[in-house]
Design a protein around this motif. Structure first.
Motif, PDB file in Angstrom:
ATOM      1  N   TYR A  15       0.824  -1.211   0.000  1.00  0.00           N
ATOM      2  CA  TYR A  15       0.000   0.000   0.000  1.00  0.00           C
ATOM      3  C   TYR A  15       0.859   1.263   0.000  1.00  0.00           C
ATOM      4  O   TYR A  15       0.560   2.220  -0.689  1.00  0.00           O
ATOM      5  CB  TYR A  15      -0.925  -0.020   1.223  1.00  0.00           C
ATOM      6  CG  TYR A  15      -1.828   1.177   1.331  1.00  0.00           C
ATOM      7  CD1 TYR A  15      -3.010   1.241   0.598  1.00  0.00           C
ATOM      8  CD2 TYR A  15      -1.526   2.227   2.193  1.00  0.00           C
ATOM      9  CE1 TYR A  15      -3.853   2.334   0.703  1.00  0.00           C
ATOM     10  CE2 TYR A  15      -2.364   3.315   2.305  1.00  0.00           C
ATOM     11  CZ  TYR A  15      -3.526   3.375   1.561  1.00  0.00           C
ATOM     12  OH  TYR A  15      -4.356   4.454   1.666  1.00  0.00           O
ATOM     13  N   TYR A  16       1.937   1.250   0.759  1.00  0.00           N
ATOM     14  CA  TYR A  16       2.777   2.441   0.888  1.00  0.00           C
ATOM     15  C   TYR A  16       3.615   2.717  -0.358  1.00  0.00           C
ATOM     16  O   TYR A  16       4.126   3.823  -0.522  1.00  0.00           O
ATOM     17  CB  TYR A  16       3.665   2.330   2.125  1.00  0.00           C
ATOM     18  CG  TYR A  16       2.837   2.261   3.387  1.00  0.00           C
ATOM     19  CD1 TYR A  16       2.025   3.323   3.775  1.00  0.00           C
ATOM     20  CD2 TYR A  16       2.833   1.119   4.176  1.00  0.00           C
ATOM     21  CE1 TYR A  16       1.245   3.253   4.920  1.00  0.00           C
ATOM     22  CE2 TYR A  16       2.056   1.042   5.316  1.00  0.00           C
ATOM     23  CZ  TYR A  16       1.264   2.115   5.686  1.00  0.00           C
ATOM     24  OH  TYR A  16       0.489   2.043   6.808  1.00  0.00           O
ATOM     25  N   LYS A  20      -0.343   8.333  -4.264  1.00  0.00           N
ATOM     26  CA  LYS A  20      -1.438   8.859  -3.448  1.00  0.00           C
ATOM     27  C   LYS A  20      -2.779   8.616  -4.140  1.00  0.00           C
ATOM     28  O   LYS A  20      -3.764   8.223  -3.508  1.00  0.00           O
ATOM     29  CB  LYS A  20      -1.219  10.348  -3.179  1.00  0.00           C
ATOM     30  CG  LYS A  20      -2.068  10.886  -2.055  1.00  0.00           C
ATOM     31  CD  LYS A  20      -1.794  10.164  -0.768  1.00  0.00           C
ATOM     32  CE  LYS A  20      -1.128  11.053   0.237  1.00  0.00           C
ATOM     33  NZ  LYS A  20      -0.991  10.373   1.525  1.00  0.00           N
ATOM     34  N   GLN A  23      -3.707   4.980  -3.780  1.00  0.00           N
ATOM     35  CA  GLN A  23      -4.159   4.731  -2.412  1.00  0.00           C
ATOM     36  C   GLN A  23      -5.601   5.190  -2.225  1.00  0.00           C
ATOM     37  O   GLN A  23      -6.422   4.480  -1.640  1.00  0.00           O
ATOM     38  CB  GLN A  23      -3.257   5.441  -1.403  1.00  0.00           C
ATOM     39  CG  GLN A  23      -1.888   4.849  -1.268  1.00  0.00           C
ATOM     40  CD  GLN A  23      -0.995   5.643  -0.327  1.00  0.00           C
ATOM     41  OE1 GLN A  23      -1.352   6.727   0.154  1.00  0.00           O
ATOM     42  NE2 GLN A  23       0.187   5.109  -0.054  1.00  0.00           N
ATOM     43  N   GLN A  27      -8.725   2.738  -1.438  1.00  0.00           N
ATOM     44  CA  GLN A  27      -9.517   2.939  -0.223  1.00  0.00           C
ATOM     45  C   GLN A  27     -10.996   3.124  -0.556  1.00  0.00           C
ATOM     46  O   GLN A  27     -11.869   2.530   0.084  1.00  0.00           O
ATOM     47  CB  GLN A  27      -8.984   4.142   0.562  1.00  0.00           C
ATOM     48  CG  GLN A  27      -9.531   4.244   1.951  1.00  0.00           C
ATOM     49  CD  GLN A  27      -9.176   3.049   2.817  1.00  0.00           C
ATOM     50  OE1 GLN A  27      -8.097   2.461   2.701  1.00  0.00           O
ATOM     51  NE2 GLN A  27     -10.090   2.652   3.671  1.00  0.00           N
ATOM     52  N   ARG A  65      -6.262  -5.148   2.757  1.00  0.00           N
ATOM     53  CA  ARG A  65      -5.045  -4.559   3.318  1.00  0.00           C
ATOM     54  C   ARG A  65      -4.948  -5.098   4.733  1.00  0.00           C
ATOM     55  O   ARG A  65      -5.943  -5.181   5.450  1.00  0.00           O
ATOM     56  CB  ARG A  65      -5.157  -3.037   3.334  1.00  0.00           C
ATOM     57  CG  ARG A  65      -3.918  -2.417   3.931  1.00  0.00           C
ATOM     58  CD  ARG A  65      -3.930  -0.927   3.799  1.00  0.00           C
ATOM     59  NE  ARG A  65      -2.897  -0.384   4.648  1.00  0.00           N
ATOM     60  CZ  ARG A  65      -2.908   0.828   5.140  1.00  0.00           C
ATOM     61  NH1 ARG A  65      -3.876   1.659   4.831  1.00  0.00           N
ATOM     62  NH2 ARG A  65      -1.937   1.228   5.915  1.00  0.00           N
ATOM     63  N   GLY A  73       1.461  -2.430   5.381  1.00  0.00           N
ATOM     64  CA  GLY A  73       0.880  -1.976   4.129  1.00  0.00           C
ATOM     65  C   GLY A  73       0.581  -3.100   3.155  1.00  0.00           C
ATOM     66  O   GLY A  73       0.252  -2.854   1.998  1.00  0.00           O
TER      67      GLY A  73
END
Length: 111
Positions: A15-16, A20, A23, A27, A65, A73
Motif C-alpha cells: 500500500y505504501y 497517493k 491509495q 480505499q 489490506r 501496508g
C-alpha cells in the motif's frame, strides 16, 4: 543433482508503495466493496480495486489490506490459508484480516 522445491507464490502489493491517487482509489473501492449488496457487485469492485493497484486478482476474488496494529501496508489474498481473521465483519462484507507475514510474526485478536 539439484532438487527443486515448489513454493506457493503469494499475490501481494505494498500500500505504501502506491501513489497517493492509487491509495485513494483503493480505499474508496474497498469501502464500496464493504457495502456491496451482491456477490457479483462485490467481485466487480474487487476486480477494480486490484486493477487500480496493478495487482492480479487472486482466485478467491477477495483482497484486503492487512488490518493489524503494526500498520502493515500489505495488500493480499484475504483467503490465503496463512492469513488470520482478527474480527468477522459486523453487518458488512469485509472483516479485519491479518496478512500471513504479520500472522506469523505477531498474531492479533480483536479487542
Amino acid at each position: 543433482m539439484a532438487v527443486m522445491t515448489h513454493a506457493s507464490a503469494r499475490l501481494e502489493a505494498d500500500y505504501y508503495a502506491l501513489t497517493k491517487a492509487q491509495q485513494q482509489d483503493f480505499q474508496r473501492l474497498m469501502e464500496e466493496a464493504d457495502e456491496a449488496g451482491t456477490t457479483d457487485h462485490f467481485l466487480d469492485v474487487m476486480r477494480r480495486a486490484a486493477r487500480a493497484i496493478g495487482m492480479p486478482l487472486p482466485a478467491s476474488g477477495d483482497i484486503r489490506r492487512c488490518a493489524c496494529s503494526c500498520v502493515c501496508g500489505c495488500i493480499f489474498d484475504a483467503e490465503d490459508p496463512d492469513a488470520h481473521v482478527i474480527e468477522q465483519s459486523k453487518g458488512f462484507n469485509l472483516g479485519r484480516v491479518q496478512c500471513p507475514t504479520c500472522t506469523d510474526r505477531h498474531r492479533e485478536t480483536a479487542d
